[in-house]
Design an enzyme around this catalytic site. Structure first.
Site, PDB file in Angstrom:
ATOM      1  N   VAL A 144     -12.205   2.961  -1.386  1.00 15.94           N
ATOM      2  CA  VAL A 144     -11.877   4.073  -2.271  1.00 15.94           C
ATOM      3  C   VAL A 144     -11.620   3.564  -3.687  1.00 15.94           C
ATOM      4  O   VAL A 144     -12.035   4.179  -4.670  1.00 15.94           O
ATOM      5  CB  VAL A 144     -10.634   4.837  -1.736  1.00 15.94           C
ATOM      6  CG1 VAL A 144     -10.180   5.890  -2.717  1.00 15.94           C
ATOM      7  CG2 VAL A 144     -10.955   5.463  -0.376  1.00 15.94           C
TER       8      VAL A 144
ATOM      9  N   HIS B  94     -10.304  -5.761  -3.103  1.00 17.21           N
ATOM     10  CA  HIS B  94      -8.980  -5.905  -2.470  1.00 17.21           C
ATOM     11  C   HIS B  94      -9.188  -5.936  -0.974  1.00 17.21           C
ATOM     12  O   HIS B  94     -10.206  -5.473  -0.461  1.00 17.21           O
ATOM     13  CB  HIS B  94      -8.045  -4.736  -2.827  1.00 17.21           C
ATOM     14  CG  HIS B  94      -8.570  -3.411  -2.377  1.00 17.21           C
ATOM     15  ND1 HIS B  94      -9.541  -2.714  -3.065  1.00 17.21           N
ATOM     16  CD2 HIS B  94      -8.285  -2.637  -1.292  1.00 17.21           C
ATOM     17  CE1 HIS B  94      -9.820  -1.592  -2.433  1.00 17.21           C
ATOM     18  NE2 HIS B  94      -9.075  -1.517  -1.336  1.00 17.21           N
TER      19      HIS B  94
ATOM     20  N   ASP C 166       0.867  -1.182   0.000  1.00 15.71           N
ATOM     21  CA  ASP C 166       0.000   0.000   0.000  1.00 15.71           C
ATOM     22  C   ASP C 166       0.909   1.239   0.000  1.00 15.71           C
ATOM     23  O   ASP C 166       1.887   1.301   0.749  1.00 15.71           O
ATOM     24  CB  ASP C 166      -0.901  -0.014   1.246  1.00 15.71           C
ATOM     25  CG  ASP C 166      -2.019   1.012   1.171  1.00 15.71           C
ATOM     26  OD1 ASP C 166      -3.186   0.598   1.213  1.00 15.71           O
ATOM     27  OD2 ASP C 166      -1.723   2.218   1.076  1.00 15.71           O
ATOM     28  N   ILE C 167       0.557   2.206  -0.808  1.00 12.63           N
ATOM     29  CA  ILE C 167       1.415   3.387  -0.957  1.00 12.63           C
ATOM     30  C   ILE C 167       1.423   4.254   0.318  1.00 12.63           C
ATOM     31  O   ILE C 167       2.364   5.009   0.553  1.00 12.63           O
ATOM     32  CB  ILE C 167       0.957   4.212  -2.196  1.00 12.63           C
ATOM     33  CG1 ILE C 167       2.090   5.058  -2.756  1.00 12.63           C
ATOM     34  CG2 ILE C 167      -0.272   5.044  -1.899  1.00 12.63           C
ATOM     35  CD1 ILE C 167       1.775   5.664  -4.116  1.00 12.63           C
TER      36      ILE C 167
ATOM     37  N   ASN D 165     -12.562  -3.100   3.125  1.00  9.81           N
ATOM     38  CA  ASN D 165     -13.530  -2.010   3.077  1.00  9.81           C
ATOM     39  C   ASN D 165     -14.447  -2.309   1.899  1.00  9.81           C
ATOM     40  O   ASN D 165     -14.043  -2.146   0.747  1.00  9.81           O
ATOM     41  CB  ASN D 165     -12.822  -0.671   2.879  1.00  9.81           C
ATOM     42  CG  ASN D 165     -11.860  -0.361   4.008  1.00  9.81           C
ATOM     43  OD1 ASN D 165     -12.115  -0.693   5.159  1.00  9.81           O
ATOM     44  ND2 ASN D 165     -10.742   0.270   3.683  1.00  9.81           N
TER      45      ASN D 165
HETATM   46  P1  5GP Z   1      -9.518   1.155   0.227  1.00 12.41           P
HETATM   47  O1  5GP Z   1      -9.781   2.383   1.027  1.00 12.41           O
HETATM   48  O2  5GP Z   1     -10.166   1.217  -1.143  1.00 12.41           O
HETATM   49  O3  5GP Z   1      -9.838  -0.116   0.974  1.00 12.41           O
HETATM   50  O4  5GP Z   1      -7.962   1.077   0.040  1.00 12.41           O
HETATM   51  C1  5GP Z   1      -7.297   1.638  -1.035  1.00 12.41           C
HETATM   52  C2  5GP Z   1      -5.837   1.683  -0.670  1.00 12.41           C
HETATM   53  O5  5GP Z   1      -5.110   1.919  -1.847  1.00 12.41           O
HETATM   54  C3  5GP Z   1      -5.474   2.788   0.319  1.00 12.41           C
HETATM   55  O6  5GP Z   1      -4.987   2.225   1.532  1.00 12.41           O
HETATM   56  C4  5GP Z   1      -4.402   3.590  -0.422  1.00 12.41           C
HETATM   57  O7  5GP Z   1      -3.339   3.990   0.408  1.00 12.41           O
HETATM   58  C5  5GP Z   1      -3.960   2.643  -1.502  1.00 12.41           C
HETATM   59  N1  5GP Z   1      -3.493   3.322  -2.713  1.00 12.41           N
HETATM   60  C6  5GP Z   1      -4.055   4.412  -3.290  1.00 12.41           C
HETATM   61  N2  5GP Z   1      -3.351   4.761  -4.392  1.00 12.41           N
HETATM   62  C7  5GP Z   1      -2.350   3.853  -4.500  1.00 12.41           C
HETATM   63  C8  5GP Z   1      -1.299   3.688  -5.452  1.00 12.41           C
HETATM   64  O8  5GP Z   1      -1.143   4.420  -6.422  1.00 12.41           O
HETATM   65  N3  5GP Z   1      -0.441   2.631  -5.249  1.00 12.41           N
HETATM   66  C9  5GP Z   1      -0.590   1.786  -4.186  1.00 12.41           C
HETATM   67  N4  5GP Z   1       0.308   0.804  -4.075  1.00 12.41           N
HETATM   68  N5  5GP Z   1      -1.568   1.916  -3.272  1.00 12.41           N
HETATM   69  C10 5GP Z   1      -2.442   2.935  -3.428  1.00 12.41           C
END
Ligand code: 5GP
Length: 138
Positions: free
Chosen positions: A96, A101, A31-32, A88
């Site tokens: 998001v 995932h 995760d970034i 999530n």
């Molecule tokens: P969600 O909130 O959808 O469960 O998690 C999305 C995750 O994707 C977040 O924790 C965010 O930090 C990660 N993320 C967003 N943009 C990028 C990216 O460009 N590269 C990577 N490796 N992770 C990302």
């Protein structure tokens, strides 16, 4: 059919990511914005919007990859001996990226993360709630 979301692009190699593992249909990458270093995202290469849209086979492969990667994280870092697995599912739940995932969040003592607060059921409410759900699963 590939979508245009970030994780489809990472799966297709069109966007970069720090991949740590890849199986036939699943990838695991950093995760970034990690909660703790080694925070990993597990995602199918094929597009599914979320858990409810996914087929059985991909979920089986995802959980097996998750176990393998989580065990690797624990072995790789002395400070970690536990992890949270977090999904999530849906925007209101904090999703998001609209591509299935889940997160492996490695945990160490004193890292400051807390569990979510629990509420209490009112009189008779638990029975009613359980019944409502059971009726949909019968
Ligand atoms: P969600 O909130 O959808 O469960 O998690 C999305 C995750 O994707 C977040 O924790 C965010 O930090 C990660 N993320 C967003 N943009 C990028 C990216 O460009 N590269 C990577 N490796 N992770 C990302």
């Amino acid at each position: 059919m590939p979508n245009d979301d970030l994780f489809c692009k990472i799966a297709a190699g069109e966007e970069s990511a720090h991949k740590v593992y890849e199986s036939e249909n699943v990838i695991a990458f950093l995760d970034i914005n990690p909660v703790n270093p080694g925070h990993i995202l597990i995602t199918p290469k094929k597009h599914y919007n979320d858990l409810l849209a996914a087929d059985d086979e991909i979920l089986q492969e995802m959980i097996l990859v998750t176990r393998k990667v989580a065990a690797g994280i624990i072995l790789a870092f002395d400070e970690y001996d536990a992890f949270n697995l977090k999904l999530n599912n849906g925007r209101i739940a904090g999703q998001v990226i609209p591509h299935l995932h889940w997160h492996i969040i490695p945990r160490k003592s004193g890292d400051g993360l807390t569990q979510w607060p629990g509420k209490q059921y009112g009189e008779g409410e638990a029975e009613e709630v359980a019944e409502k759900i059971k009726n949909q699963l019968a």
